[in-house]
Design a protein around this motif. Structure first.
Motif, PDB file in Angstrom:
ATOM      1  N   UNK A 186      49.315  42.873  42.697  1.00 40.65           N
ATOM      2  CA  UNK A 186      50.774  41.901  42.014  1.00 40.65           C
ATOM      3  C   UNK A 186      50.844  40.826  40.740  1.00 40.65           C
ATOM      4  N   UNK A 187      50.124  39.952  40.820  1.00 45.45           N
ATOM      5  CA  UNK A 187      50.163  39.181  39.853  1.00 45.45           C
ATOM      6  C   UNK A 187      49.778  39.850  38.973  1.00 45.45           C
ATOM      7  N   UNK A 188      49.290  40.926  38.221  1.00 52.84           N
ATOM      8  CA  UNK A 188      48.705  41.506  37.331  1.00 52.84           C
ATOM      9  C   UNK A 188      47.241  41.556  36.882  1.00 52.84           C
ATOM     10  N   UNK A 189      46.556  40.950  37.850  1.00 53.21           N
ATOM     11  CA  UNK A 189      45.195  41.335  37.601  1.00 53.21           C
ATOM     12  C   UNK A 189      44.927  42.829  37.738  1.00 53.21           C
ATOM     13  N   UNK A 190      43.466  42.664  37.335  1.00 52.16           N
ATOM     14  CA  UNK A 190      43.315  44.049  37.512  1.00 52.16           C
ATOM     15  C   UNK A 190      41.838  44.164  37.774  1.00 52.16           C
ATOM     16  N   UNK A 191      41.438  45.287  38.525  1.00 52.52           N
ATOM     17  CA  UNK A 191      39.864  44.990  38.817  1.00 52.52           C
ATOM     18  C   UNK A 191      39.387  46.254  38.515  1.00 52.52           C
ATOM     19  N   UNK A 192      38.534  46.478  38.330  1.00 52.65           N
ATOM     20  CA  UNK A 192      37.515  47.625  37.832  1.00 52.65           C
ATOM     21  C   UNK A 192      36.628  47.554  38.459  1.00 52.65           C
ATOM     22  N   UNK A 193      35.764  48.983  38.467  1.00 49.18           N
ATOM     23  CA  UNK A 193      34.265  49.078  39.151  1.00 49.18           C
ATOM     24  C   UNK A 193      33.997  49.975  37.691  1.00 49.18           C
ATOM     25  N   UNK A 194      32.587  49.510  37.550  1.00 47.97           N
ATOM     26  CA  UNK A 194      32.172  50.648  36.376  1.00 47.97           C
ATOM     27  C   UNK A 194      31.031  51.027  37.076  1.00 47.97           C
ATOM     28  N   UNK A 195      30.979  53.098  36.524  1.00 46.31           N
ATOM     29  CA  UNK A 195      29.290  53.195  37.310  1.00 46.31           C
ATOM     30  C   UNK A 195      29.037  53.278  36.237  1.00 46.31           C
ATOM     31  N   UNK A 196      27.469  54.044  36.292  1.00 43.91           N
ATOM     32  CA  UNK A 196      26.051  54.749  35.629  1.00 43.91           C
ATOM     33  C   UNK A 196      25.194  54.679  36.105  1.00 43.91           C
ATOM     34  N   UNK A 244      42.005  39.415  33.858  1.00 38.61           N
ATOM     35  CA  UNK A 244      42.452  38.832  34.014  1.00 38.61           C
ATOM     36  C   UNK A 244      44.711  38.856  33.475  1.00 38.61           C
ATOM     37  N   UNK A 245      45.726  38.578  34.313  1.00 37.17           N
ATOM     38  CA  UNK A 245      46.932  39.257  33.045  1.00 37.17           C
ATOM     39  C   UNK A 245      47.493  39.577  32.316  1.00 37.17           C
TER      40      UNK A 245
END
Length: 82
Positions: free
Chosen positions: A60-70, A30-31
């Protein structure tokens, strides 16, 4: 990522998805999570869960979406004798 994911340190963690030899896990930050806090959270996942950063999006609202992998361990792949 669906809203049924677990919360972890302010992050919403989605269900892991397997594609080929890789397992992916989406994480939405979240932002109000600072950049330093996000770095620490992702670093802990990398150190203790074996995850690496695959992709990031900053909205634009500051939220980050991250994809992790292994990489999938051969012992975890169904149908293989170990």
């Amino acid at each position: 990522m669906n809203d049924a994911g677990a919360r972890d340190g302010g992050a919403l963690v989605g269900s892991a998805v397997v594609e080929g030899d890789w397992e992916y896990q989406p994480v939405r930050l979240p932002p109000d999570v600072t950049r330093i806090s996000a770095t620490v959270q992702l670093g802990i996942r990398a150190e203790f869960g074996g995850w690496e950063l695959a992709r990031t999006l900053l909205y634009a609202d500051g939220t980050r979406k991250v994809w992790l992998r292994r990489k999938l361990s051969r012992s975890l792949v169904a149908g293989l004798a170990t």
